[in-house]
Design an enzyme around this catalytic site. Structure first.
Site, PDB file in Angstrom:
ATOM      1  N   HIS A   1      -4.203  12.953  23.262  1.00  0.00           N
ATOM      2  CA  HIS A   1      -4.829  12.022  22.319  1.00  0.00           C
ATOM      3  C   HIS A   1      -3.761  11.346  21.474  1.00  0.00           C
ATOM      4  O   HIS A   1      -2.926  12.014  20.869  1.00  0.00           O
ATOM      5  CB  HIS A   1      -5.815  12.781  21.403  1.00  0.00           C
ATOM      6  CG  HIS A   1      -6.589  11.866  20.517  1.00  0.00           C
ATOM      7  ND1 HIS A   1      -6.748  12.076  19.172  1.00  0.00           N
ATOM      8  CD2 HIS A   1      -7.247  10.712  20.785  1.00  0.00           C
ATOM      9  CE1 HIS A   1      -7.479  11.107  18.649  1.00  0.00           C
ATOM     10  NE2 HIS A   1      -7.793  10.272  19.616  1.00  0.00           N
TER      11      HIS A   1
ATOM     12  N   GLU B   1      -4.056   8.919  18.593  1.00  0.00           N
ATOM     13  CA  GLU B   1      -4.640   8.087  17.539  1.00  0.00           C
ATOM     14  C   GLU B   1      -3.466   7.445  16.803  1.00  0.00           C
ATOM     15  O   GLU B   1      -2.532   8.143  16.394  1.00  0.00           O
ATOM     16  CB  GLU B   1      -5.483   8.945  16.589  1.00  0.00           C
ATOM     17  CG  GLU B   1      -6.014   8.220  15.364  1.00  0.00           C
ATOM     18  CD  GLU B   1      -6.834   6.980  15.697  1.00  0.00           C
ATOM     19  OE1 GLU B   1      -7.882   7.119  16.328  1.00  0.00           O
ATOM     20  OE2 GLU B   1      -6.403   5.857  15.319  1.00  0.00           O
TER      21      GLU B   1
ATOM     22  N   GLU C   1     -20.755   8.823  18.701  1.00  0.00           N
ATOM     23  CA  GLU C   1     -20.243   9.394  17.444  1.00  0.00           C
ATOM     24  C   GLU C   1     -21.039   8.898  16.229  1.00  0.00           C
ATOM     25  O   GLU C   1     -21.158   9.603  15.224  1.00  0.00           O
ATOM     26  CB  GLU C   1     -18.754   9.087  17.281  1.00  0.00           C
ATOM     27  CG  GLU C   1     -18.446   7.617  17.116  1.00  0.00           C
ATOM     28  CD  GLU C   1     -16.982   7.280  17.365  1.00  0.00           C
ATOM     29  OE1 GLU C   1     -16.335   7.954  18.173  1.00  0.00           O
ATOM     30  OE2 GLU C   1     -16.491   6.324  16.745  1.00  0.00           O
TER      31      GLU C   1
END
Ligand code: NOJ
Length: 670
Positions: free
Chosen positions: A381, A383, A476
Site C-alpha cells: 500500500h 498512500e 468505504e
C-alpha cells in the site's frame, strides 16, 4: 496479446468528397455496418462534425478546435487540405477482462485542415466510425508556425438533438469522483465529469467519454447557456492553463458509444480499441485476484493506520489474515498502515510517507516468508496523501523494496483535495504522474490498484498491469459517511456510468451490518445483494472487504470463494439505470456461469431466462437469494441457499427484497 485476424482494407461504404476536390466542404464516413455516419464539414471557415444513426441525428453539427494562450484561436478560418480514408478489422484478446475476444472494426477518415489566413497553421482531425459508436482525436502536426503552445480551451462540442436525460457527477464539487450520480436533463447539468451516460427519448443510450488520456487534461462537459449543446471543459493546472504542449502532439480520443440497450452499452469496446496495443512483452505475471485486507477495520475504527494500541497492520494480524486467505481460496492480503508516515495528520503531511520503512511491529521479512509458504500474495500500500513529488522521489526504491519482499501488487492512494498542495488529480499534472507510476510499476512487474485516480480511459489495454481503480464512491462510504451511506440505487447506476470507464475497486463483501461507531451509517443492502455485486460490478481484483471473523461459519461465503474475477463473456440480461440490473458472466477458466441480480430500494420479482447456457447441457444452479422477509433496513441477513437443475430453457423467478439481490453459481454438470 495475440492478434487473431488482421484485415486492412480501404473499401468504403460511403465517402463523399464534394465540389470536385477544388474546395471541398464536406465529407462523410460510415461505420462498417453503414448504420452510423459521421459528416465532417467546413461552415463559414469553421470545422464541424455531425453524427447520425439509422438516419437520425444523434449529434447535430458541433464545433471543433482550440483556443490557445497568447496565440490566435485555432478554430477558423479553415480549409480542408486533404482527407484520407482507411479501414481496419482485427480481433484481439484481452489478458483479462469482461470478455476475452474484442473486435476492433472501424472505418477511418483523417481530415487535414489548414488556416486560410494568418499563420496558415495546420490541424488534423481523425474520425473512426465503429458499429457501436465513434471516436475522434486532434493531431497537431509538427510545423514552423506552431511549436510550443498552451491550450486555453478545447472547443469541442457535442450538440445533442433533444434535452435527453443524463446520469452525472459534478466535476469540481468533491474530489476524485466519489459522489452519488444524479439524473437530470442535459440542459440542467452542472459542469460534469465524463463518462456521461445519456438515455434518449426513444429508450436508447449514449455515453460520451475519452480514450487514451496521455499528457493532457481530463475532459469534463457543461451545457452551453442551458442548451443541449455540451461544451468541453478541461481540468486546469493551478496556472489556469489546460494543457502545455509542443508539436507534434495528439489529443486523447473523444468517444461516443451509441447503444440500443444496456447490454450493447456495457459491451462496447470503443474505449479499449482506441488505446494503443500492449506495451508489456511478457504479461505472465499479471493476474486477476481476490483479496482481503487490513482495511475495513480502519474504516470502522477498530484499527488505526498509525502506530499505537489499535495499530492494524501488525505482524500478528497480517499472519492471521494470511491464514484466513489460504483457507478460503483468496489470493492476496492487503496491508494498509504498514509504513512510516501515518502518525501525524497524514493528509496534510503526505511528504512524510516512506515507502521503504515498515513500522517496527510489521515484520516485512517474516511476513514475506510466511505469505510465500502459504501461497498468498501480500498487496502493498502506497498512500501518498497527494504528495506526488515525495512519491516520485522514492518510486524506484519503493518498487525495488516491494519486489525484494515478493510483493507484485500495490494499491496507491492520493487522499488530498490537491496533488502537491495545488494541482488537481485530473489535470495534466495528475495525468503525467499517474502514467509515470503505471510505467515504472510495469518495469518492476508490479500490478496497480489506483485509488483517488484520474478517471480511467482504457489504458489497461496498453498497460495491463493497471488492474483496477477507485474513482467511484465505493463501499468505504458505508462505514463513515455522514449522509448514512450510499443508497441502494447507487450500485444500479455505476455499472452504466463510471463502470464504462474501466474496472472499479468498489470493495463489497459486507456480512456484518452493525456499525457501532456511526450507527446512522451503514451498508444499505441485504447480504444476498453483497454477493450479487461480485458479478454486477466488474473488477479483475475483487475484495472481500469485511473482517475475516465475520465470514466464519457463514455458508453464504462460499459464493465469494467460488466467484471468478476473470470472464470470457458478459451479458446484461435486464435492467434499468437507477432501478435494477441483471448481469450474467461466463467464467474464463471453466464452463460455469455466474449471475448477479440487484435492485434499488424497491422489492422486485424478475423473470430471468437462462438462454445464454449451452444447448443440450444440464447445469446445477446454486442460488443465494433474499428471504421473503429480507429488507436492507430491517432484516439484511437472511440468505436462502438452494440448488436446482437448469438448462438453456429455464426461466428463473427471482425475488429481490428492498435493497436486495440474488447471486447464482451455475455449474456445468459435465
Ligand atoms: C482512501 C482509499 O479509498 C481507502 O481505500 C484507503 O483505505 C484510505 N484512503 C487510506 O489510504
Amino acid at each position: 496479446m495475440k492478434k487473431i485476424v488482421v484485415i486492412l482494407n480501404v473499401i468504403f461504404i460511403v465517402c463523399l468528397w464534394e465540389a470536385c476536390n477544388e474546395n471541398p466542404k464536406k465529407t462523410i464516413i460510415a461505420s462498417p455496418n453503414s448504420k452510423i455516419l459521421i459528416t465532417f464539414s467546413i461552415e463559414n471557415g469553421k470545422a464541424k462534425y455531425q453524427v447520425s444513426k439509422e438516419g437520425k441525428n444523434v449529434i447535430c453539427p458541433s464545433s471543433l478546435g482550440f483556443s490557445l494562450n497568447g496565440l490566435p484561436d485555432l478554430e477558423r478560418p479553415f480549409k480542408m487540405k486533404n482527407a484520407t480514408y482507411s479501414s481496419f478489422d482485427e480481433i484481439w484478446e484481452q489478458p483479462w477482462g469482461e470478455e476475452v475476444q474484442v473486435r476492433n472494426h472501424y472505418n477511418e477518415m483523417k481530415i487535414e485542415l489548414q488556416e486560410t489566413n494568418g499563420e496558415k497553421r495546420l490541424l488534423n482531425v481523425i474520425f473512426r466510425a465503429f458499429d457501436d459508436g465513434i471516436g475522434f482525436r486532434y493531431e497537431f502536426p509538427g510545423q514552423e508556425n506552431l511549436k510550443d503552445f498552451e491550450i486555453a480551451a478545447e472547443l469541442t462540442e457535442f450538440a445533442l438533438p433533444e434535452d435527453y436525460s443524463a446520469w452525472s457527477i459534478p466535476a469540481y464539487k468533491g474530489e476524485y469522483y466519489e459522489i452519488l450520480y444524479k439524473q437530470s436533463p442535459l440542459s440542467r447539468l452542472d459542469t460534469v465529469c465524463s463518462p456521461l451516460t445519456i438515455e434518449t427519448s426513444d429508450g436508447k443510450y449514449m455515453t460520451i467519454h475519452e480514450a487514451n488520456l496521455t499528457d493532457y487534461a481530463a475532459m469534463n462537459l457543461y451545457p452551453l447557456n442551458g442548451s443541449t449543446v455540451l461544451k468541453t471543459d478541461l481540468t486546469p493546472w493551478s496556472t489556469g492553463v489546460k494543457v502545455y504542449a509542443q508539436t507534434p502532439f495528439v489529443s486523447p480520443w473523444r468517444t461516443i458509444i451509441l447503444a440500443d440497450d444496456l447490454n450493447a452499452l456495457v459491451n462496447s469496446r470503443i474505449m479499449l480499441n482506441l488505446n494503443e496495443t500492449c506495451k508489456i512483452e511478457d504479461i505472465s505475471w499479471i493476474r486477476p485476484a481476490k483479496y482481503i485486507g487490513i482495511w475495513w477495520g480502519m474504516h470502522m475504527e477498530k484499527y488505526t493506520w498509525s502506530q499505537g494500541l489499535k495499530h492494524g497492520a501488525t505482524t500478528k494480524n497480517v499472519k492471521a489474515y494470511i491464514d484466513f486467505a489460504a483457507a478460503h481460496h483468496i489470493d492476496g492480503v492487503l496491508a494498509e498502515g504498514w509504513n512510516y508516515g501515518w502518525d501525524n495528520d497524514w493528509v496534510a503531511n503526505g511528504h512524510e510517507f516512506s515507502f521503504t520503512r515498515a513500522y517496527p511491529d510489521f515484520d516485512m521479512e517474516a511476513l514475506s516468508k510466511y505469505a510465500s509458504i502459504k501461497g498468498i500474495s501480500i498487496i502493498g500500500h502506497h498512500e501518498t496523501g497527494g504528495a506526488t513529488i515525495n512519491y516520485e522521489n522514492q518510486l524506484e526504491d519503493a518498487f525495488r523494496y516491494a519486489k525484494k519482499y515478493g510483493i507484485n501488487s500495490i494499491k496507491t492512494g492520493y487522499v488530498n483535495q490537491f496533488l502537491d498542495k495545488k494541482e488537481r488529480h485530473s489535470s495534466q499534472y495528475g495525468v503525467r504522474h499517474s502514467r509515470k507510476v503505471i510505467e515504472t510499476a510495469a518495469k518492476y512487474r508490479i500490478m496497480i490498484d489506483a485509488h483517488e485516480p484520474v478517471m480511467p480511459t482504457g489504458l489497461q489495454r496498453t498497460y495491463p498491469n493497471l488492474m483496477t481503480q477507485e474513482g467511484v464512491r465505493g463501499q468505504e462510504y458505508d462505514a463513515w459517511s455522514k449522509d448514512g451511506g450510499s443508497p441502494p440505487e447507487h450500485t444500479t447506476i455505476v455499472p452504466f456510468t463510471r463502470g464504462l470507464a474501466g474496472p472499479m475497486d468498489f470493495t463489497f463483501g459486507t456480512f456484518c451490518f452493525e456499525n457501532p461507531v456511526y450507527p446512522q451509517t451503514r451498508v444499505q443492502t441485504t447480504l444476498a445483494k453483497q454477493l450479487a455485486l461480485y458479478v454486477v460490478i466488474y473488477s479483475p481484483w475483487q475484495m472481500a472487504s469485511d473482517l475475516p471473523e465475520n465470514y466464519v461459519n457463514q455458508p453464504a461465503f462460499e459464493f465469494i470463494e467460488v466467484v471468478p474475477v476473470d470472464w470470457e463473456k458478459t451479458i446484461i440480461k435486464d435492467g434499468k439505470i437507477g432501478d435494477f440490473v441483471v448481469t450474467a458472466r461466463k467464467d474464463k477458466h471453466s464452463d460455469d456461469w455466474f449471475l448477479g441480480a440487484i435492485t434499488d430500494e424497491n422489492a422486485r420479482n424478475l423473470k430471468v431466462d437462462l438462454s445464454f447456457l449451452e444447448e443440450g447441457k444440464t447445469y446445477m444452479a446454486k442460488l443465494f437469494c433474499d428471504a421473503a422477509d429480507s429488507d436492507w433496513k430491517t432484516n439484511p441477513y437472511p440468505v436462502v441457499i438452494e440448488e436446482k437443475e437448469v438448462n438453456t430453457e429455464t426461466v428463473l423467478d427471482l425475488f429481490l427484497a428492498p435493497g436486495g439481490g440474488t447471486a447464482i453459481w451455475i455449474k456445468n454438470k459435465k
